[in-house]
Structures are given as structure tokens and as C-alpha cells.
Design a protein around this motif. Structure first.
Motif, PDB file in Angstrom:
ATOM      1  N   LEU A  22      18.248  15.223  49.902  1.00 32.55           N
ATOM      2  CA  LEU A  22      18.650  13.819  49.999  1.00 32.55           C
ATOM      3  C   LEU A  22      17.443  12.887  49.849  1.00 32.55           C
ATOM      4  O   LEU A  22      17.511  11.878  49.138  1.00 32.55           O
ATOM      5  CB  LEU A  22      19.349  13.576  51.336  1.00 32.55           C
ATOM      6  CG  LEU A  22      20.756  14.178  51.476  1.00 32.55           C
ATOM      7  CD1 LEU A  22      21.206  14.155  52.929  1.00 32.55           C
ATOM      8  CD2 LEU A  22      21.747  13.418  50.598  1.00 32.55           C
ATOM      9  N   ALA A  23      16.347  13.238  50.497  1.00 29.64           N
ATOM     10  CA  ALA A  23      15.146  12.417  50.384  1.00 29.64           C
ATOM     11  C   ALA A  23      14.599  12.444  48.953  1.00 29.64           C
ATOM     12  O   ALA A  23      14.143  11.419  48.430  1.00 29.64           O
ATOM     13  CB  ALA A  23      14.085  12.901  51.368  1.00 29.64           C
ATOM     14  N   ALA A  24      14.644  13.607  48.306  1.00 27.66           N
ATOM     15  CA  ALA A  24      14.151  13.711  46.936  1.00 27.66           C
ATOM     16  C   ALA A  24      15.009  12.888  45.977  1.00 27.66           C
ATOM     17  O   ALA A  24      14.489  12.278  45.029  1.00 27.66           O
ATOM     18  CB  ALA A  24      14.122  15.168  46.499  1.00 27.66           C
ATOM     19  N   LEU A  25      16.315  12.858  46.195  1.00 24.04           N
ATOM     20  CA  LEU A  25      17.188  12.021  45.362  1.00 24.04           C
ATOM     21  C   LEU A  25      16.807  10.552  45.506  1.00 24.04           C
ATOM     22  O   LEU A  25      16.776   9.808  44.519  1.00 24.04           O
ATOM     23  CB  LEU A  25      18.644  12.222  45.766  1.00 24.04           C
ATOM     24  CG  LEU A  25      19.360  13.455  45.215  1.00 24.04           C
ATOM     25  CD1 LEU A  25      20.771  13.537  45.789  1.00 24.04           C
ATOM     26  CD2 LEU A  25      19.410  13.429  43.700  1.00 24.04           C
ATOM     27  N   PHE A  36       6.998   3.986  43.228  1.00 24.92           N
ATOM     28  CA  PHE A  36       6.618   5.304  43.736  1.00 24.92           C
ATOM     29  C   PHE A  36       6.778   5.304  45.245  1.00 24.92           C
ATOM     30  O   PHE A  36       5.981   4.710  45.972  1.00 24.92           O
ATOM     31  CB  PHE A  36       5.185   5.627  43.337  1.00 24.92           C
ATOM     32  CG  PHE A  36       4.729   7.000  43.760  1.00 24.92           C
ATOM     33  CD1 PHE A  36       5.564   8.096  43.640  1.00 24.92           C
ATOM     34  CD2 PHE A  36       3.460   7.187  44.275  1.00 24.92           C
ATOM     35  CE1 PHE A  36       5.151   9.361  44.026  1.00 24.92           C
ATOM     36  CE2 PHE A  36       3.029   8.450  44.660  1.00 24.92           C
ATOM     37  CZ  PHE A  36       3.879   9.538  44.542  1.00 24.92           C
ATOM     38  N   ASN A  37       7.822   5.970  45.732  1.00 26.54           N
ATOM     39  CA  ASN A  37       8.160   5.937  47.156  1.00 26.54           C
ATOM     40  C   ASN A  37       7.509   7.108  47.884  1.00 26.54           C
ATOM     41  O   ASN A  37       7.981   8.239  47.828  1.00 26.54           O
ATOM     42  CB  ASN A  37       9.681   5.984  47.331  1.00 26.54           C
ATOM     43  CG  ASN A  37      10.099   5.740  48.769  1.00 26.54           C
ATOM     44  OD1 ASN A  37       9.265   5.653  49.673  1.00 26.54           O
ATOM     45  ND2 ASN A  37      11.389   5.627  48.992  1.00 26.54           N
ATOM     46  N   MET A  38       6.415   6.808  48.588  1.00 23.72           N
ATOM     47  CA  MET A  38       5.762   7.804  49.431  1.00 23.72           C
ATOM     48  C   MET A  38       6.144   7.649  50.902  1.00 23.72           C
ATOM     49  O   MET A  38       5.594   8.327  51.765  1.00 23.72           O
ATOM     50  CB  MET A  38       4.240   7.683  49.297  1.00 23.72           C
ATOM     51  CG  MET A  38       3.689   8.138  47.959  1.00 23.72           C
ATOM     52  SD  MET A  38       1.895   7.871  47.857  1.00 23.72           S
ATOM     53  CE  MET A  38       1.313   8.753  49.306  1.00 23.72           C
ATOM     54  N   ALA A 234       9.547  16.313  49.938  1.00 30.28           N
ATOM     55  CA  ALA A 234      10.459  15.638  49.022  1.00 30.28           C
ATOM     56  C   ALA A 234       9.690  14.857  47.960  1.00 30.28           C
ATOM     57  O   ALA A 234      10.100  14.809  46.790  1.00 30.28           O
ATOM     58  CB  ALA A 234      11.386  14.709  49.803  1.00 30.28           C
ATOM     59  N   VAL A 235       8.575  14.237  48.351  1.00 32.39           N
ATOM     60  CA  VAL A 235       7.740  13.526  47.378  1.00 32.39           C
ATOM     61  C   VAL A 235       7.228  14.494  46.314  1.00 32.39           C
ATOM     62  O   VAL A 235       7.236  14.191  45.110  1.00 32.39           O
ATOM     63  CB  VAL A 235       6.557  12.829  48.088  1.00 32.39           C
ATOM     64  CG1 VAL A 235       5.578  12.256  47.066  1.00 32.39           C
ATOM     65  CG2 VAL A 235       7.059  11.710  48.997  1.00 32.39           C
ATOM     66  N   VAL A 236       6.798  15.668  46.752  1.00 31.46           N
ATOM     67  CA  VAL A 236       6.333  16.679  45.800  1.00 31.46           C
ATOM     68  C   VAL A 236       7.477  17.128  44.895  1.00 31.46           C
ATOM     69  O   VAL A 236       7.285  17.341  43.689  1.00 31.46           O
ATOM     70  CB  VAL A 236       5.718  17.875  46.547  1.00 31.46           C
ATOM     71  CG1 VAL A 236       5.351  18.987  45.574  1.00 31.46           C
ATOM     72  CG2 VAL A 236       4.491  17.437  47.330  1.00 31.46           C
TER      73      VAL A 236
END
Length: 306
Positions: A22-25, A36-38, A234-236
Motif C-alpha cells: 500500500l505504501a509503495a502504491l 519523490f515521496n520519502m 516501500a521507497v526502495v
């Protein structure tokens, strides 16, 4: 090896995949519009805390999900307006958001419930596991897929929905245009600022679901910093998937199984100091291998013989 890979292991892996997916989506959506959402780690932590508060206050898991979604959307306003209206640096804003989420949730935990570290209470209602009668009696498959929360099914449905919207609709074309060339999109009449703000807020709602799954999906508790690096993983996954929802989902599957393997290894007697680093080692290895492969494609002389 077959004895090691059990239905319980796969079930645990599917549970571990859900919040990361969900976070990766959410990160993929932000990346497509050029943000770029970190801050996924902090957003997930805020969602997890709000889910517990909402479930505790309303006596309903649905109330917890609603609270997690609203709180994370509100928290995402910092990124949405900080990057677009105030022209701030996304990396600096996201680092600040992660630090704020960690300190804020710990502070509110003490102020609202008078505890530190971990909060648990019988009044917290967790997410129920869905048992599908049609497949419940199937060996292995029924045990794995008929004992997941609704958010697990929602996560995979969202993968399909986001993929179709992103690559098969005019809306997806505009979103990709905003991220690839904002000036060209503006000349075509697209309101770049509005698209970015709305997308970041929608992504925030999705991360809120990840937080709710984290705190209400398996154990109905909240612990300080309980996201434990899942947002960074998820960022990765977003980076490995290159802002493509399907590829990011595949990366999340890898990390989810690594997490489940680490738990299983701990059950086999290995110290938790060793097993806890398994998901992060897998993440670093995948990132290094992917970066090396991209460098070889860009510069063929790297693979040339001396």
C-alpha cells in the motif's frame, strides 16, 4: 526446503506484504506526478497511531480505518503544499515529516493514554480475517488466501486499478505528463499544482490504509516507531519498480517473503539480532543489483573485457 516453506510462512508473507505494498502504491502515484515521496515511513506511523485511536474511540475497526485515512491525508498536506505552493525541497520536507511523525506519535501516546512504548487495550478492535467459503476447504490455498484482512484484498485490487488508470485512461496520461514534463503539461491546459496536490493527498489516504493494516491487521496495538523501516522499504520498492505499480508490487512480494523468512528463522533458534536484519539486507542487495544492471545498460564498457 519444502518443509521450511509452509502455508503458515506464506500466510505471514502475505500479511507482511500488505502495508509495504500500500505504501509503495502511494509512492508510485507521487513519483508519477514528479513528487519523490520519502515520507512513507512517517505517514505509515501516523496512520497506525490514528487507526488505534479511532478503533479505541469508536469500538470499530472501520472507525480505525477512517481515522487512519483522515489523519494521514491531513499529515500529507505538509508534503502536498510544501512541494507545490511553497516550492520546498521534497527530500528535506520528507525527512522532517518522518522525524515529526516519530516524535508526535510518541508525545500523543503519553498525553492521550498515559503510557510510553506500547499501548494495548481490549477496547481496540482489530481487523477481522476474511474466510471465503468457496476456497476455505482447499489445501494450502484456502488456508493462505481465506484468512486475510479486507485491506489485503484492497491492496491487490488497488494495484490493478492504479495500473489501469495510469496507463489506460486520459487521467493517467495527464498524471504521467505532469511528472515527465510539467511545462509541456501546462501548455496543454493541465493544472500541474492541483494535480500534484490531489495526487499526494490520495496517496496519503492509501498510506493511511497501510498504517491501519500495521496496527490493526495482526495485533491490535500501537508501539512507538512500529513502522520499523517498512516505509523505507516501500521507497526502495518504488525505486526498483521505477514508478510502475506492477513492478513495485513484485518488489514488495520479495521484501514480504524476506520478512516472513526472518520470523521463521527466529523460530528456528537464530537470535533476533540476526533475523531482524534479513529484510533490510535483501532490500540493499536488490537495490545494488538493480543499480549495477542499469549502469551496465547505460555504459556497455563496464562489462567489456580488459
Amino acid at each position: 526446503m519444502l518443509d521450511f516453506i509452509t502455508p503458515f510462512l506464506v500466510n505471514s508473507a502475505v500479511q507482511a506484504i500488505t502495508p509495504i505494498l500500500l505504501a509503495a502504491l502511494a509512492g508510485t502515484l507521487c513519483g508519477r506526478v514528479g513528487v519523490f515521496n520519502m515520507a512513507l515511513e512517517g505517514q505509515m506511523l501516523v496512520g497506525a497511531f490514528a487507526a488505534v485511536v479511532g478503533s479505541y474511540a469508536t469500538g470499530s475497526a472501520l472507525g480505525g480505518i477512517a481515522a487512519a485515512t483522515l489523519a494521514t491525508v491531513a499529515f500529507s498536506l505538509i508534503l502536498a503544499y510544501g512541494v507545490t505552493v511553497f516550492r520546498g525541497d521534497a527530500v528535506v520536507i520528507c525527512v522532517g515529516m518522518n522525524l515529526l511523525a516519530s516524535g508526535l506519535t510518541a508525545y500523543l501516546l503519553r498525553q492521550m493514554f498515559g503510557v510510553s512504548g506500547t499501548f494495548s487495550d481490549p477496547a481496540i478492535v482489530g481487523l477481522e480475517k476474511i474466510r471465503i467459503a468457496a476456497i476455505n476447504g482447499w489445501p494450502v490455498i484456502g488456508w493462505i488466501f481465506s484468512r486475510q484482512t479486507a485491506l489485503t484484498w484492497v491492496a491487490w485490487i488497488l494495484v490493478a486499478v492504479v495500473t489501469v488508470v495510469m496507463f489506460r485512461t486520459p487521467l493517467g496520461l495527464r498524471l504521467r505528463g505532469v511528472g515527465e514534463d510539467a511545462e509541456a503539461a501546462e501548455t496543454m491546459g493541465v493544472d500541474v499544482t492541483r494535480y500534484r496536490i490531489v495526487t499526494v493527498l490520495v496517496a496519503g489516504a492509501i498510506v493511511g490504509l497501510a498504517g491501519a493494516q500495521l496496527s490493526l491487521g495482526t495485533v491490535s496495538i500501537f508501539s512507538e516507531d512500529m513502522s520499523a523501516g517498512r516505509g523505507w522499504i516501500a521507497v526502495v520498492a518504488v525505486m526498483l519498480g521505477r514508478n510502475h505499480p506492477l513492478y513495485a508490487a513484485l518488489a514488495c512480494v520479495l521484501f514480504g517473503f524476506a520478512d516472513a523468512f526472518s520470523v521463521r528463522l527466529q523460530g528456528q533458534g537464530l537470535p533476533n539480532q540476526v533475523t531482524d536484519v534479513v529484510p533490510y539486507v535483501v532490500t540493499l542487495v536488490a537495490l545494488v543489483l538493480t543499480h549495477t544492471k542499469r549502469r551496465r545498460r547505460q555504459d556497455p564498457t563496464i562489462t567489456a573485457s580488459p
